[in-house]
Motif scaffolding. Sequence first.
Motif, short mmCIF file in Angstrom:
data_model
loop_
_atom_site.label_atom_id
_atom_site.label_comp_id
_atom_site.label_asym_id
_atom_site.label_seq_id
_atom_site.Cartn_x
_atom_site.Cartn_y
_atom_site.Cartn_z
N ASP A 290 2.22 -3.42 -8.18
CA ASP A 290 1.88 -2.61 -7.00
C ASP A 290 2.03 -1.13 -7.31
OD1 ASP A 290 1.42 -4.89 -5.46
OD2 ASP A 290 3.45 -4.94 -4.65
N CYS A 291 3.14 -0.76 -7.95
CA CYS A 291 3.37 0.64 -8.30
C CYS A 291 2.28 1.15 -9.24
CB CYS A 291 4.73 0.80 -8.97
SG CYS A 291 6.15 0.53 -7.89
N SER B 146 0.80 -1.23 0.00
CA SER B 146 0.00 0.00 0.00
C SER B 146 0.83 1.28 0.00
CB SER B 146 -0.94 0.01 1.21
OG SER B 146 -0.19 -0.06 2.42
N ASP B 147 2.14 1.15 0.18
CA ASP B 147 3.03 2.32 0.19
C ASP B 147 3.82 2.34 -1.11
OD1 ASP B 147 5.30 4.05 0.56
OD2 ASP B 147 5.04 3.90 2.73
N PHE B 148 3.61 3.37 -1.91
CA PHE B 148 4.27 3.43 -3.22
C PHE B 148 5.78 3.37 -3.09
CE2 PHE B 148 6.32 5.63 -6.72
CZ PHE B 148 5.75 5.00 -7.81
N LEU C 238 -1.06 1.73 -7.41
CA LEU C 238 -1.02 2.91 -6.54
C LEU C 238 -0.98 4.21 -7.34
CD1 LEU C 238 1.41 1.40 -3.92
CD2 LEU C 238 -0.98 2.06 -3.50
#
Length: 215
Positions: free
Chosen positions: A137-138, A111-113, A141
Amino acid sequence: MSEQLSTAISIAEKQISQMLTMQDAMNSRVSDTWRANGYEWYRAIWVECAEMLDHHGWKWWKHQEIDVAQVQLELVDIFHFGLSLRLMTGDDVAKITSDLAKELHQGTAESDFKIALENLASSAVTKKAFDAKALADCMSLMNMDLDELFRQYVGKNTLNFFRQDHGYKEGSYIKIWHGEEDNEVLAQLVNELDAGADNFQQQLYAALEAKYPKN
């Protein structure tokens, strides 16, 4: 596997297969012996990750705005290098396509870029590998799905071909077109054309040709 997931994977495989073909063609345009040249694709990935972090912002001591469009563009550049790395593994294209489709669909739900980006860079530095799940993921986000990756990838790949055809390697290419960088012109044209058209790449190349400054 559910029918919906199976359909999504099938569409992803079609797009990824096209991009792998285009990447091989682009690399061959630069050097027909690219597979034997020992290019450090992994290094290109982590360098792009560092550049992307500046566009995203990481300095806690000053106010920064996320430049989403530029971050997305950097993700597309990284995907070029990632595809090249996978093509260098020796696996057949069908396996590479299947693996990438699943990895890009799954991600890891980070959840954290900044952490997702560091995971992507870490794999490139320590394993000299392309972590497609970290890229997914990137992308997630930055509100970027595979369709958008495909659209922007085809655009950048076409521009790369155009650059090579117009003296990029020799140093005679003109990067500023009537006051705008070629990347900016590309973004405008991609939005004007139908990315779903079978001849999208051909249309885009012709549009770039029409916009390119004539000496």
